[in-house]
Enzyme design. Structure first.
Site, PDB file in Angstrom:
ATOM      1  N   GLY A 119      -0.622   4.791  -1.526  1.00 21.88           N
ATOM      2  CA  GLY A 119      -1.708   4.880  -2.509  1.00 21.88           C
ATOM      3  C   GLY A 119      -1.661   3.781  -3.550  1.00 21.88           C
ATOM      4  O   GLY A 119      -0.718   3.002  -3.628  1.00 21.88           O
ATOM      5  N   ARG A 122      -0.527   1.012  -8.687  1.00 22.55           N
ATOM      6  CA  ARG A 122      -0.758   0.217  -9.901  1.00 22.55           C
ATOM      7  C   ARG A 122      -2.137  -0.419  -9.891  1.00 22.55           C
ATOM      8  O   ARG A 122      -2.516  -1.098 -10.838  1.00 22.55           O
ATOM      9  CB  ARG A 122       0.306  -0.852 -10.065  1.00 22.55           C
ATOM     10  CG  ARG A 122       0.430  -1.764  -8.857  1.00 22.55           C
ATOM     11  CD  ARG A 122       1.411  -2.835  -9.147  1.00 22.55           C
ATOM     12  NE  ARG A 122       1.819  -3.524  -7.933  1.00 22.55           N
ATOM     13  CZ  ARG A 122       2.575  -4.589  -7.920  1.00 22.55           C
ATOM     14  NH1 ARG A 122       2.992  -5.088  -9.066  1.00 22.55           N
ATOM     15  NH2 ARG A 122       2.927  -5.171  -6.807  1.00 22.55           N
ATOM     16  N   LYS A 142      -5.189  -4.754 -11.034  1.00 20.22           N
ATOM     17  CA  LYS A 142      -3.868  -4.569 -10.427  1.00 20.22           C
ATOM     18  C   LYS A 142      -2.819  -4.741 -11.521  1.00 20.22           C
ATOM     19  O   LYS A 142      -2.708  -5.819 -12.094  1.00 20.22           O
ATOM     20  CB  LYS A 142      -3.659  -5.589  -9.310  1.00 20.22           C
ATOM     21  CG  LYS A 142      -2.331  -5.409  -8.572  1.00 20.22           C
ATOM     22  CD  LYS A 142      -2.336  -6.192  -7.279  1.00 20.22           C
ATOM     23  CE  LYS A 142      -0.980  -6.168  -6.589  1.00 20.22           C
ATOM     24  NZ  LYS A 142      -0.999  -6.957  -5.342  1.00 20.22           N
ATOM     25  N   ARG A 219      -8.133   0.310   3.419  1.00 16.20           N
ATOM     26  CA  ARG A 219      -7.094  -0.254   4.292  1.00 16.20           C
ATOM     27  C   ARG A 219      -6.916   0.617   5.527  1.00 16.20           C
ATOM     28  O   ARG A 219      -7.317   1.790   5.530  1.00 16.20           O
ATOM     29  CB  ARG A 219      -5.744  -0.244   3.530  1.00 16.20           C
ATOM     30  CG  ARG A 219      -5.803  -0.984   2.232  1.00 16.20           C
ATOM     31  CD  ARG A 219      -5.140  -0.170   1.111  1.00 16.20           C
ATOM     32  NE  ARG A 219      -5.466  -0.759  -0.195  1.00 16.20           N
ATOM     33  CZ  ARG A 219      -4.791  -1.740  -0.738  1.00 16.20           C
ATOM     34  NH1 ARG A 219      -3.729  -2.224  -0.144  1.00 16.20           N
ATOM     35  NH2 ARG A 219      -5.167  -2.257  -1.892  1.00 16.20           N
ATOM     36  N   ASP A 289      -0.784  -0.684   5.246  1.00 18.79           N
ATOM     37  CA  ASP A 289      -1.465  -0.426   3.969  1.00 18.79           C
ATOM     38  C   ASP A 289      -1.946  -1.736   3.351  1.00 18.79           C
ATOM     39  O   ASP A 289      -2.638  -1.709   2.332  1.00 18.79           O
ATOM     40  CB  ASP A 289      -0.541   0.314   2.994  1.00 18.79           C
ATOM     41  CG  ASP A 289       0.779  -0.397   2.795  1.00 18.79           C
ATOM     42  OD1 ASP A 289       1.489  -0.637   3.798  1.00 18.79           O
ATOM     43  OD2 ASP A 289       1.110  -0.731   1.649  1.00 18.79           O
ATOM     44  N   ASN A 290      -1.595  -2.866   3.956  1.00 19.24           N
ATOM     45  CA  ASN A 290      -2.054  -4.155   3.445  1.00 19.24           C
ATOM     46  C   ASN A 290      -3.029  -4.821   4.415  1.00 19.24           C
ATOM     47  O   ASN A 290      -3.187  -6.032   4.401  1.00 19.24           O
ATOM     48  CB  ASN A 290      -0.853  -5.078   3.186  1.00 19.24           C
ATOM     49  CG  ASN A 290       0.016  -4.577   2.035  1.00 19.24           C
ATOM     50  OD1 ASN A 290      -0.454  -3.828   1.185  1.00 19.24           O
ATOM     51  ND2 ASN A 290       1.264  -4.963   2.008  1.00 19.24           N
TER      52      ASN A 290
END
Ligand code: AMP
Ligand code: MG
Length: 544
Positions: A119, A122, A142, A219, A289-290
């Site tokens: 998740g 930040r 971010k 993502r 996740d990227n």
């Protein structure tokens, strides 16, 4: 519908800001299920695509740099960056009217292992702006403070990684490569503790916040987590939303359109990786996740640019032993990640076989575009598989014999004339600049390089394309300037002193990466020796 806010919202909502003229149309949060809890503490979030959050204020937000093109694309007034509220909002000390802050819930495979819920720990969405050209673009900070997804970390980011993300997002865009964009880089005035090389030597570093901009930050991991948890209602809502908002041409939600979507994601991912290979970009953390569902380069962390051509090179120290994410592995890893994405869609299809077929769009697109890309890089008007596959293979071999700067090599190669008689002189005078150890251009290495150059020369002489036209074809795909790791580091050193001037200077030259800019030739030179082993210039960690 008025959006619920976390209790309490830690920053004011202000009406006088450069964003007051922006039209917010926050579809993601309006269409998808929200976490019913607004508690900030780290926790597992179920049955939701996001949580409402609040930026946590920082000490003294200072604008270090901004991208005028992105501001313009959003329809912000051209002097927005001078308005004091610009840094206030983009430093997370206020929300502009129309904004609402949220953190997305996703999971992912990290270094090949399922990591469960990750998740936005930040990152924080601020809403979606309808731009003058009719696009909808999401703003995301971010480093704006903790969210329910922060786990044990602080929700912050350092100047070092923020300068790198800001500059590289814009550089990639100007190279013509699909990417998230960056609107701003704001220093926070706060210090954050980081153990840069995970070796037990934490130090305080200056904090910063980047505002990223993209049609969506979804993502592969957003789908994966819901499938893993068997939360099929939420999964279906998210997939339908994705299809309708971002792939409207694929038809209304149905098994067929889901499969078409997987095919298009595979195709775009293949195109993206071909582009990365073209310019020598190594992402460094291709965890699922990227990986953007829109095929954008996303999450600039310990990325790097190939300087000496080495397919096993990875900029990420965390990856140094396994080299999972090294340059040469990127296509294979992208395909592996797509299979994980397809597993995320599988519960809605029920049968793996059509998904496997849809995924074949990856190898098909990759092979086709890679051949096209290579012929453009070499200035060949058409790819002749029988001759050119071996020309390409030998080139990769030759590039590794003597430490060769990939970027400079291709620019210099373009200068070779099909009629040049003295290949040795070309090597010693023109191509020499591309070599880190030119004294090694001797013996069998020299012979192999010369033999390849002669073969290449015969190939270009056999086609009907003038030297000049070939040169311009090559220079349109082989950049003159890329964001070399040490250049970013020099800009970071200054930004850490509160001086964003070199960030602006680099941003400016990176706007025209394919143009020979002789007045900025120093930025196009090969990496200086001092940078060979300096942290940040040759090795990076995930710490950011
Ligand atoms: P990354 O390797 O940057 O893609 O991050 C992996 C995960 O760790 C994501 O869920 C991030 O949100 C989270 N993360 C990374 N750094 C921080 C931080 N300083 N505070 C909170 N979460 C973080
Ligand atoms: Mg990430």
């Amino acid at each position: 519908m008025s959006a619920p806010t976390p209790s309490p919202l830690l920053v004011p909502i202000i009406s006088d800001s450069p964003f007051s003229s922006a039209l917010f149309d926050n579809r993601f949060v309006q269409s998808l299920p929200a976490d019913p809890s607004t508690e900030r503490r780290s926790r597992q979030v179920h049955g939701a695509c996001f949580s409402w959050v609040s930026p946590t204020p920082v000490k003294s937000p200072q604008l270090l740099a901004h991208s005028a093109e992105v501001a313009d694309m959003l329809g912000l007034p051209s002097d927005s960056h001078r308005h004091p509220a610009f840094a206030q909002v983009l430093g997370g000390n206020a929300l502009a009217q129309g904004m609402t802050a949220y953190a997305a819930c996703y999971g992912g495979h990290q270094f090949g292992n399922w990591a469960g819920q990750l998740g936005d720990g930040r990152a924080m969405g601020l809403g979606e702006v309808r731009t003058p050209s009719g696009q909808r673009l999401e703003l995301q900070l971010k480093g704006a403070g903790p969210t329910p997804y922060s786990r044990t970390a602080d929700g912050r980011a350092v100047v070092r990684s923020s300068v790198r993300e800001f500059l590289c997002s814009e550089a990639m865009h100007h190279l013509g490569i699909a990417t998230t964009r960056a609107l701003s880089l704001v220093g926070t005035g706060d210090l954050v503790l980081r153990d840069m090389f995970y070796d037990g030597h934490p130090a305080k570093e200056k904090g910063a916040i980047v505002c990223r901009v993209a049609p969506s930050f979804l993502r592969f991991g957003n789908y994966q987590l819901l499938a893993f948890r068997r939360d099929l209602d939420t999964l279906k809502r998210l997939v339908d939303f994705t299809l309708q908002e971002y792939f409207p041409d694929l038809g209304p939600p149905s098994k067929d359109s889901y499969l078409r979507m997987v095919g298009v994601v595979a195709e775009r991912t293949a195109q993206l990786v071909v582009d990365w290979q073209r310019v020598g970009f190594v992402h460094g953390v291709m965890n699922t996740d990227n990986m953007s569902v829109l095929g954008l380069t996303i999450d600039y962390g310990p990325y790097g640019w190939l300087e000496d051509y080495d397919p096993t090179w990875t900029p990420n120290t965390t990856d140094a032993s396994g080299r999972r994410y090294c340059f040469g592995n990127q296509p294979g890893v992208a395909f592996w990640n797509l299979a994980r994405f397809a597993e995320g869609i599988l519960p809605l299809i029920g049968d793996a076989r059509p998904l496997e077929e849809a995924l074949m769009a990856f190898p098909h697109t990759f092979e086709r575009d890679q051949a096209k890309m290579m012929s453009q890089k070499l200035g060949l008007s058409a790819w002749r598989p029988s001759d050119d596959a071996s020309l390409e293979k030998e080139l990769y071999h030759v590039l590794q014999l003597v430490e060769t700067d990939m970027t400079i090599f291709f620019r210099k190669l373009a200068i070779l004339s099909a009629q040049e008689r003295d290949i040795h002189a070309f090597l010693d005078h023109t191509l020499r600049d591309a070599y880190y150890r030119p004294d090694d251009l001797q013996g069998p290495h020299r012979e192999a390089i010369v033999s390849w150059l002669l073969k290449y020369q015969r190939r270009i002489a056999s086609q009907d394309l003038s030297d000049e036209d070939r040169r311009s074809q090559m220079n349109a795909v082989n950049p003159y300037i890329v964001l070399r790791n040490y250049l970013a580091q020099l800009a970071i050193d200054r930004a850490e002193q509160g001086d964003g001037s070199m960030v602006y200077e680099l941003l400016d030259v990176l706007r025209r990466p394919y143009e020979e800019q002789s007045q900025h030739a120093r930025f196009a030179e090969k990496r200086p020796e001092w940078a060979r082993h300096r942290p940040g210039c040759s090795m990076l960690s995930c710490s950011s």
